[in-house]
Design an enzyme around this catalytic site. Structure first.
Site, short mmCIF file in Angstrom:
data_model
loop_
_atom_site.label_atom_id
_atom_site.label_comp_id
_atom_site.label_asym_id
_atom_site.label_seq_id
_atom_site.Cartn_x
_atom_site.Cartn_y
_atom_site.Cartn_z
N ASP A 1 -2.26 2.23 3.15
CA ASP A 1 -1.91 1.83 2.03
C ASP A 1 -3.21 1.14 1.25
OD1 ASP A 1 -1.87 -0.23 -0.71
OD2 ASP A 1 0.24 -0.74 0.28
N HIS A 2 -3.73 2.23 0.40
CA HIS A 2 -5.26 2.15 0.29
C HIS A 2 -5.71 0.97 -0.96
CE1 HIS A 2 -3.61 4.06 -3.89
NE2 HIS A 2 -4.72 4.05 -4.18
N HIS B 1 1.45 -1.05 -2.71
CA HIS B 1 1.10 -1.49 -3.49
C HIS B 1 0.82 -3.04 -3.84
CE1 HIS B 1 -0.92 1.89 -2.89
NE2 HIS B 1 -0.64 3.05 -4.17
C1 BG6 Z 1 -0.79 6.30 -5.81
C2 BG6 Z 1 0.31 6.60 -6.10
O1 BG6 Z 1 -0.46 5.26 -4.33
O2 BG6 Z 1 -1.86 5.04 -6.46
C3 BG6 Z 1 -0.59 7.16 -7.58
O3 BG6 Z 1 0.38 7.21 -6.14
C4 BG6 Z 1 -1.21 6.33 -8.46
O4 BG6 Z 1 0.47 7.35 -8.70
C5 BG6 Z 1 -2.83 5.89 -7.01
O5 BG6 Z 1 -2.37 6.73 -10.14
C6 BG6 Z 1 -3.41 4.83 -7.34
O6 BG6 Z 1 -4.70 4.56 -7.51
P1 BG6 Z 1 -5.85 4.21 -8.11
O7 BG6 Z 1 -7.17 3.58 -6.41
O8 BG6 Z 1 -6.38 5.32 -8.30
O9 BG6 Z 1 -5.96 2.77 -8.31
#
Ligand code: BG6
Length: 489
Positions: free
Chosen positions: A177-178, A240
């Protein structure tokens, strides 16, 4: 830096994520010495390609990263390729032989990390074949790193998890989960558990409500095929937002180890109130963006069903039924085509019970404003604290003042990107910043109620203008409780 000896097998080696994030992250780890002589990566995908062509692809992905002479080339020599159809058992035998060779050649001591970054319907098949066809080693570690989405509801997630479990134990699985790799999301724990003045107030006695906003400016772009089947609830809330909220709500872990942190996050998610359908209807708002100027509405984006009922916005009120949070709403929201791209968390404290400075002659009976602690996750990283202070001058009136700490550009530049951090954690075997099965299971059970409700009722879409902060109902959700979003237009 201590070198991690590892042999990585990447499923989805020609994919977008690999090209944009994975090779660059590995290169940064290489530049810092976390990866050195004893690592190799075997890339696979359907495409036929030679090792040399693959090395070119890797070089191309990292070309914008400043490097010493020859560094990028030396790095690329650790990359190998094997075309592979994940549904054909015999192809795994080819992989197995290649892995055995590379292990010897690079002295990776039997440490194997399998990384799945491809269409999720294959995750289970790959995991099962990894074991069946003998790709695991018995002299080093076997680990699995797996990209989202982890299922599309509780049942499919459980099925996937059962398949993975045939090959890997829970402590060998790293679910990405980044958001957990973001500097300021990790900082929630430092803020809470490193500062008695914060943690002492971190409960329903002093906190009025908590607001989490994951706002995006872009629309669905080129991902309609995936997104129209997913929607914001699955794409952002189940993963997230739940992970961020769990960190805000959890109790203090016994120690800052992955096991101790997990236990507390699981406990927090277990106390999240699972709504009945009518509660869900009252506490969840969905939206879909309309057209603006020459830009089409969501339903007219390339690849989107012209009658799509998919939500591109979600706002919700969550409640935790435990001693710390009883009565404190957590308002969350996320959406595409909103006013700006940012992530922030606002902790709104209760107002003083008595305002001794109030002036009965003015309309604003309560002059004192709520104290607000803001965690800026992105694009700025930092904290803000809103306090009441005396307005400078004669007489005595109060006004809010803001204390702000923003991380410097240099600090931000030095801070590793989420994928670099998470790759490193997985190589080290540290689970702190990965989602455990129990957390995912609770998150799905919570989200499934909403999804089931929304799948039955046809929404009135589109219902918000690009560049706004979502549909009016998102403000009404708070207004009904006598509250407002701290960040509003
Ligand atoms: C991803 C989603 O997990 O997270 C995308 O699939 C989204 O739809 C993205 O744009 C947002 O990540 P960040 O790091 O740009 O806020």
């Amino acid at each position: 830096a201590t070198e991690n000896k590892a042999l990585i097998t990447l499923f989805g080696a020609t994919g977008d994520l690999a090209k944009r994030k994975l090779y660059t992250s590995l290169f940064k780890l290489y530049q810092k010495g976390y990866l050195a002589d004893h690592f190799a990566l075997l890339g696979t995908s359907r495409h036929e390609m030679s090792d040399e062509e693959f090395q070119e692809l890797v070089l191309n992905s990292i070309k914008d990263i400043p490097a010493k002479d020859g560094e990028a080339e030396a790095f690329s020599k650790h990359f190998f390729y094997c075309a592979h159809d994940v549904t054909k058992p015999e192809h795994y035998v080819k992989l197995k032989d290649r892995l055995a060779e590379l292990d010897k050649q690079f002295g990776t001591e039997g440490n194997r990390l399998f990384y799945m970054s491809m269409a999720p319907q294959f995750f289970g098949t790959i995991a099962i074949n990894i074991k069946k066809q003998g790709l695991l080693t018995d002299n080093g570690y076997n680990r699995l790193v797996i990209e989202k989405p982890f299922g599309r509801d509780f049942d499919s997630a459980k099925k996937l998890n059962d398949e993975l479990s045939q090959t890997f134990e829970e402590n060998q699985i790293f679910r990405i989960d980044h958001y957990l790799g973001k500097e300021m999301v990790q900082n929630i724990q430092a803020l809470r558990f490193g500062n008695p003045i914060i943690e002492a107030l971190w409960n329903n006695r002093y906190i009025d409500n908590i607001q989490v906003t994951l706002s995006e400016k872009l629309g669905v772009e080129e991902r309609a095929g995936y997104y129209d089947n997913s929607g914001a609830l699955r794409d952002m809330v189940q993963n997230h937002i739940m992970q961020v909220v769990a960190q805000l709500a959890m109790e203090e872990p016994v120690a800052f180890t992955d096991d101790d942190v997990r236990v507390e996050k699981i406990k927090a998610l277990r106390s999240l109130r699972v709504y009945t359908p009518s509660e869900a209807a009252a506490n969840f708002v969905r939206g879909q963006y309309g057209a603006v100027n020459d830009q089409p509405d969501y339903r007219h984006e390339d690849g989107v069903d012209p009658e799509s009922g998919t939500e591109t916005f979600v706002a919700a009120k969550l409640m935790f039924d435990n001693y710390r949070w009883s009565g404190v709403p957590f308002y969350v929201r996320t959406g595409k085509k909103l006013a700006d791209k940012f992530t922030r968390i606002d902790i709104v404290f209760k107002k003083p019970l008595i305002d001794i400075f109030a002036n009965p002659d003015t309309a604003d009976k309560q002059a004192l404003k709520s104290n607000v602690l803001t965690i800026y996750v992105e694009p700025n990283s930092g904290f803000g604290l809103r306090l009441n202070a005396k307005h400078v001058g004669q007489g005595f009136t109060t006004e809010p003042v803001d204390l702000n700490f923003v991380q410097s550009d240099t600090a931000k530049k030095e801070s590793p990107e989420p994928y670099e951090r998470l790759f490193h954690d997985a190589l080290e075997g540290n689970h702190t910043n990965f989602a455990s099965w129990a957390e995912i299971a609770y998150a799905w059970k919570f989200v499934d109620v909403i999804r089931n409700l929304w799948d039955i009722e046809k929404p009135q879409f589109p219902n918000y203008t690009p560049g706004s902060m979502g549909p009016a109902a998102a403000s009404e959700l708070l207004a009904r409780d006598g509250r407002k979003w701290v960040y509003d237009l």
